[in-house]
Scaffold this motif. Sequence first.
Motif, PDB file in Angstrom:
ATOM      1  N   ARG A   9     -25.909   2.968  11.612  1.00  0.00           N
ATOM      2  CA  ARG A   9     -24.712   3.718  11.987  1.00  0.00           C
ATOM      3  C   ARG A   9     -24.540   4.981  11.145  1.00  0.00           C
ATOM      4  O   ARG A   9     -25.046   5.073  10.027  1.00  0.00           O
ATOM      5  CB  ARG A   9     -23.480   2.815  11.872  1.00  0.00           C
ATOM      6  N   ILE A  10     -23.799   5.932  11.719  1.00  0.00           N
ATOM      7  CA  ILE A  10     -23.527   7.200  11.042  1.00  0.00           C
ATOM      8  C   ILE A  10     -22.013   7.336  10.912  1.00  0.00           C
ATOM      9  O   ILE A  10     -21.288   7.362  11.912  1.00  0.00           O
ATOM     10  CB  ILE A  10     -24.111   8.387  11.813  1.00  0.00           C
ATOM     11  N   ASP A  11     -21.550   7.434   9.698  1.00  0.00           N
ATOM     12  CA  ASP A  11     -20.124   7.500   9.371  1.00  0.00           C
ATOM     13  C   ASP A  11     -19.768   8.948   9.041  1.00  0.00           C
ATOM     14  O   ASP A  11     -20.218   9.489   8.030  1.00  0.00           O
ATOM     15  CB  ASP A  11     -19.859   6.583   8.171  1.00  0.00           C
ATOM     16  N   VAL A  12     -18.958   9.584   9.893  1.00  0.00           N
ATOM     17  CA  VAL A  12     -18.665  11.006   9.709  1.00  0.00           C
ATOM     18  C   VAL A  12     -17.419  11.262   8.858  1.00  0.00           C
ATOM     19  O   VAL A  12     -17.103  12.417   8.579  1.00  0.00           O
ATOM     20  CB  VAL A  12     -18.483  11.722  11.067  1.00  0.00           C
ATOM     21  N   HIS A  13     -16.735  10.210   8.439  1.00  0.00           N
ATOM     22  CA  HIS A  13     -15.467  10.385   7.735  1.00  0.00           C
ATOM     23  C   HIS A  13     -15.511   9.646   6.400  1.00  0.00           C
ATOM     24  O   HIS A  13     -15.103   8.499   6.281  1.00  0.00           O
ATOM     25  CB  HIS A  13     -14.307   9.882   8.602  1.00  0.00           C
ATOM     26  N   THR A  14     -16.070  10.316   5.396  1.00  0.00           N
ATOM     27  CA  THR A  14     -16.077   9.795   4.034  1.00  0.00           C
ATOM     28  C   THR A  14     -15.736  10.945   3.096  1.00  0.00           C
ATOM     29  O   THR A  14     -15.820  12.114   3.471  1.00  0.00           O
ATOM     30  CB  THR A  14     -17.444   9.199   3.643  1.00  0.00           C
ATOM     31  N   HIS A  15     -15.376  10.607   1.877  1.00  0.00           N
ATOM     32  CA  HIS A  15     -14.913  11.625   0.935  1.00  0.00           C
ATOM     33  C   HIS A  15     -15.617  11.519  -0.410  1.00  0.00           C
ATOM     34  O   HIS A  15     -16.093  10.448  -0.804  1.00  0.00           O
ATOM     35  CB  HIS A  15     -13.400  11.505   0.726  1.00  0.00           C
ATOM     36  N   ALA A  16     -15.639  12.637  -1.123  1.00  0.00           N
ATOM     37  CA  ALA A  16     -16.226  12.692  -2.456  1.00  0.00           C
ATOM     38  C   ALA A  16     -15.534  13.778  -3.264  1.00  0.00           C
ATOM     39  O   ALA A  16     -14.894  14.680  -2.703  1.00  0.00           O
ATOM     40  CB  ALA A  16     -17.732  12.982  -2.376  1.00  0.00           C
ATOM     41  N   ILE A  17     -15.683  13.676  -4.580  1.00  0.00           N
ATOM     42  CA  ILE A  17     -15.105  14.682  -5.468  1.00  0.00           C
ATOM     43  C   ILE A  17     -15.883  14.681  -6.774  1.00  0.00           C
ATOM     44  O   ILE A  17     -16.392  13.641  -7.216  1.00  0.00           O
ATOM     45  CB  ILE A  17     -13.598  14.409  -5.728  1.00  0.00           C
ATOM     46  N   ARG A  55     -17.941   5.762  -6.846  1.00  0.00           N
ATOM     47  CA  ARG A  55     -18.302   5.925  -5.440  1.00  0.00           C
ATOM     48  C   ARG A  55     -17.979   7.332  -4.952  1.00  0.00           C
ATOM     49  O   ARG A  55     -18.547   7.801  -3.963  1.00  0.00           O
ATOM     50  CB  ARG A  55     -17.579   4.885  -4.583  1.00  0.00           C
ATOM     51  N   CYS A  56     -17.058   8.007  -5.637  1.00  0.00           N
ATOM     52  CA  CYS A  56     -16.672   9.361  -5.244  1.00  0.00           C
ATOM     53  C   CYS A  56     -17.675  10.426  -5.684  1.00  0.00           C
ATOM     54  O   CYS A  56     -17.607  11.553  -5.188  1.00  0.00           O
ATOM     55  CB  CYS A  56     -15.290   9.701  -5.819  1.00  0.00           C
ATOM     56  N   TRP A  57     -18.595  10.093  -6.597  1.00  0.00           N
ATOM     57  CA  TRP A  57     -19.520  11.126  -7.067  1.00  0.00           C
ATOM     58  C   TRP A  57     -20.965  10.637  -7.271  1.00  0.00           C
ATOM     59  O   TRP A  57     -21.854  11.445  -7.462  1.00  0.00           O
ATOM     60  CB  TRP A  57     -19.016  11.762  -8.354  1.00  0.00           C
ATOM     61  N   SER A  58     -21.197   9.354  -7.203  1.00  0.00           N
ATOM     62  CA  SER A  58     -22.531   8.830  -7.461  1.00  0.00           C
ATOM     63  C   SER A  58     -23.276   8.588  -6.152  1.00  0.00           C
ATOM     64  O   SER A  58     -22.889   7.741  -5.350  1.00  0.00           O
ATOM     65  CB  SER A  58     -22.447   7.514  -8.244  1.00  0.00           C
ATOM     66  N   ALA A  59     -24.384   9.310  -5.938  1.00  0.00           N
ATOM     67  CA  ALA A  59     -25.200   9.072  -4.750  1.00  0.00           C
ATOM     68  C   ALA A  59     -25.796   7.670  -4.782  1.00  0.00           C
ATOM     69  O   ALA A  59     -25.877   6.995  -3.752  1.00  0.00           O
ATOM     70  CB  ALA A  59     -26.298  10.124  -4.662  1.00  0.00           C
ATOM     71  N   ARG A  60     -26.200   7.223  -5.946  1.00  0.00           N
ATOM     72  CA  ARG A  60     -26.795   5.890  -6.057  1.00  0.00           C
ATOM     73  C   ARG A  60     -25.817   4.811  -5.624  1.00  0.00           C
ATOM     74  O   ARG A  60     -26.157   3.919  -4.833  1.00  0.00           O
ATOM     75  CB  ARG A  60     -27.238   5.636  -7.508  1.00  0.00           C
ATOM     76  N   VAL A 283     -16.836   9.589  17.329  1.00  0.00           N
ATOM     77  CA  VAL A 283     -17.833   9.271  16.307  1.00  0.00           C
ATOM     78  C   VAL A 283     -17.228   8.297  15.297  1.00  0.00           C
ATOM     79  O   VAL A 283     -16.009   8.235  15.118  1.00  0.00           O
ATOM     80  CB  VAL A 283     -18.319  10.543  15.590  1.00  0.00           C
ATOM     81  N   LEU A 284     -18.092   7.550  14.657  1.00  0.00           N
ATOM     82  CA  LEU A 284     -17.641   6.557  13.684  1.00  0.00           C
ATOM     83  C   LEU A 284     -17.048   7.226  12.453  1.00  0.00           C
ATOM     84  O   LEU A 284     -17.622   8.173  11.908  1.00  0.00           O
ATOM     85  CB  LEU A 284     -18.828   5.673  13.278  1.00  0.00           C
ATOM     86  N   GLY A 285     -15.898   6.718  11.995  1.00  0.00           N
ATOM     87  CA  GLY A 285     -15.294   7.171  10.749  1.00  0.00           C
ATOM     88  C   GLY A 285     -14.661   6.012  10.027  1.00  0.00           C
ATOM     89  O   GLY A 285     -14.078   5.124  10.661  1.00  0.00           O
ATOM     90  N   THR A 286     -14.757   5.991   8.693  1.00  0.00           N
ATOM     91  CA  THR A 286     -14.242   4.836   7.932  1.00  0.00           C
ATOM     92  C   THR A 286     -13.266   5.183   6.819  1.00  0.00           C
ATOM     93  O   THR A 286     -12.522   4.323   6.369  1.00  0.00           O
ATOM     94  CB  THR A 286     -15.402   4.056   7.290  1.00  0.00           C
ATOM     95  N   ASP A 287     -13.268   6.406   6.300  1.00  0.00           N
ATOM     96  CA  ASP A 287     -12.474   6.788   5.123  1.00  0.00           C
ATOM     97  C   ASP A 287     -13.036   6.195   3.830  1.00  0.00           C
ATOM     98  O   ASP A 287     -12.301   6.020   2.859  1.00  0.00           O
ATOM     99  CB  ASP A 287     -10.997   6.398   5.275  1.00  0.00           C
ATOM    100  N   TYR A 288     -14.322   5.897   3.812  1.00  0.00           N
ATOM    101  CA  TYR A 288     -14.977   5.479   2.564  1.00  0.00           C
ATOM    102  C   TYR A 288     -14.770   6.561   1.506  1.00  0.00           C
ATOM    103  O   TYR A 288     -14.841   7.746   1.823  1.00  0.00           O
ATOM    104  CB  TYR A 288     -16.474   5.297   2.831  1.00  0.00           C
ATOM    105  N   PRO A 289     -14.507   6.221   0.238  1.00  0.00           N
ATOM    106  CA  PRO A 289     -14.536   4.893  -0.365  1.00  0.00           C
ATOM    107  C   PRO A 289     -13.158   4.327  -0.686  1.00  0.00           C
ATOM    108  O   PRO A 289     -13.031   3.524  -1.611  1.00  0.00           O
ATOM    109  CB  PRO A 289     -15.301   5.183  -1.657  1.00  0.00           C
ATOM    110  N   PHE A 290     -12.142   4.716   0.044  1.00  0.00           N
ATOM    111  CA  PHE A 290     -10.790   4.400  -0.376  1.00  0.00           C
ATOM    112  C   PHE A 290     -10.285   3.069   0.177  1.00  0.00           C
ATOM    113  O   PHE A 290     -10.890   2.476   1.076  1.00  0.00           O
ATOM    114  CB  PHE A 290      -9.850   5.553  -0.005  1.00  0.00           C
ATOM    115  N   VAL A 291      -9.165   2.628  -0.350  1.00  0.00           N
ATOM    116  CA  VAL A 291      -8.650   1.306  -0.023  1.00  0.00           C
ATOM    117  C   VAL A 291      -8.300   1.175   1.453  1.00  0.00           C
ATOM    118  O   VAL A 291      -8.316   0.067   2.005  1.00  0.00           O
ATOM    119  CB  VAL A 291      -7.439   0.972  -0.924  1.00  0.00           C
TER     120      VAL A 291
END
Length: 330
Positions: A9-17, A55-60, A283-291
């Motif tokens: 799957r492809i998740d188009v709704h995630t966030h990072a900082i 999870r907001c900044w680590s690719a690993r 399209v798939l969206g989840t709001d990763y990585p938040f609660v």
Amino acid sequence: MRANVPRGRIDVHTHAIAPDLAAPGPGRWPTVERTADDAADILLDGALYRKIDDRCWSARRRLSDMDADGVAAQFVSPIPVTLSHDQPVAPTVALCATQNDFLADLCGQAPDRLFALGAVPLQDVEAAVGELRRCVLDLGFAGVEIGTVVGTTELADPVLDPFFDEAAGLGAFVLVHPVDQTLDPRAVALGLGFGLGMPSATAIAGAGLVTRPPRRPGVTVCLAHGGGALPQILPRLDKGSSLDRPDAPPPTQLARDLWCDSLTYDAASLALSAERFGADHVVLGTDYPFVVREAPAGAVLDHVDAALRQAIGRDNALAALARVSPASRR
């Protein structure tokens, strides 16, 4: 944009900082302070806004979670509070560039699995066009994320046409996401900013777009959270339009030029979004990585038919990626 996305799957709704985001100047800006190797605080005007982890900044860490969830790829966008569309132009330009450089580095660590959506200073259209072009053509991004309103300017305002024209020309994916600092104060006072304020803000922005003359064809404008409340109110917008603008295309017709994500938490709501925008525009969206994220990713898709599950879970996002202009360098 050519992408060799693995199966899944492809998740188009995630966030990072970035874990070290600094203020671009004096004023009310979001910043990040590390509290541990794997934890940090987002501050707004010096006050705690949200606690976050790596999870907001680590690719690993992100890729590990994706593997566990069966997610092949993510679109990664800024945390909306950092968009700063209502702040002074010059420091916002600097903030957007800083965030985009961070996203380029993060997504560059897994270029076939992480696709960036950048930030643009939309309160200055010329500067926003320039940063959009840098994101797509120089940094290899899939597009950008914008808020539902730019200060007091609605997304439907013709002043923003050059930005959307450029987005169409580049094939850029434009994720429209509400910002909790700009929500209706009535909803916020009731403690309903998330449940009511955000879908209402998205509905107002979307309603403006479908009750005005269409922009340049081909722009991929994706409304977060299943389009907010817009799918439910489109018939009412049709009725109003038939009275006020009887010769104009009905909003339900124009809505099929828009896209939305699947983050509705409800199969019936998702089915309505697919009916309003088209099964090929969801399209798939989840709001990763938040609660508030949907977990596991795409759980709502278990309750739709196989063809729609495949379209939303993967195929439509691949089609959106295929529209993006190739980068001049990576």
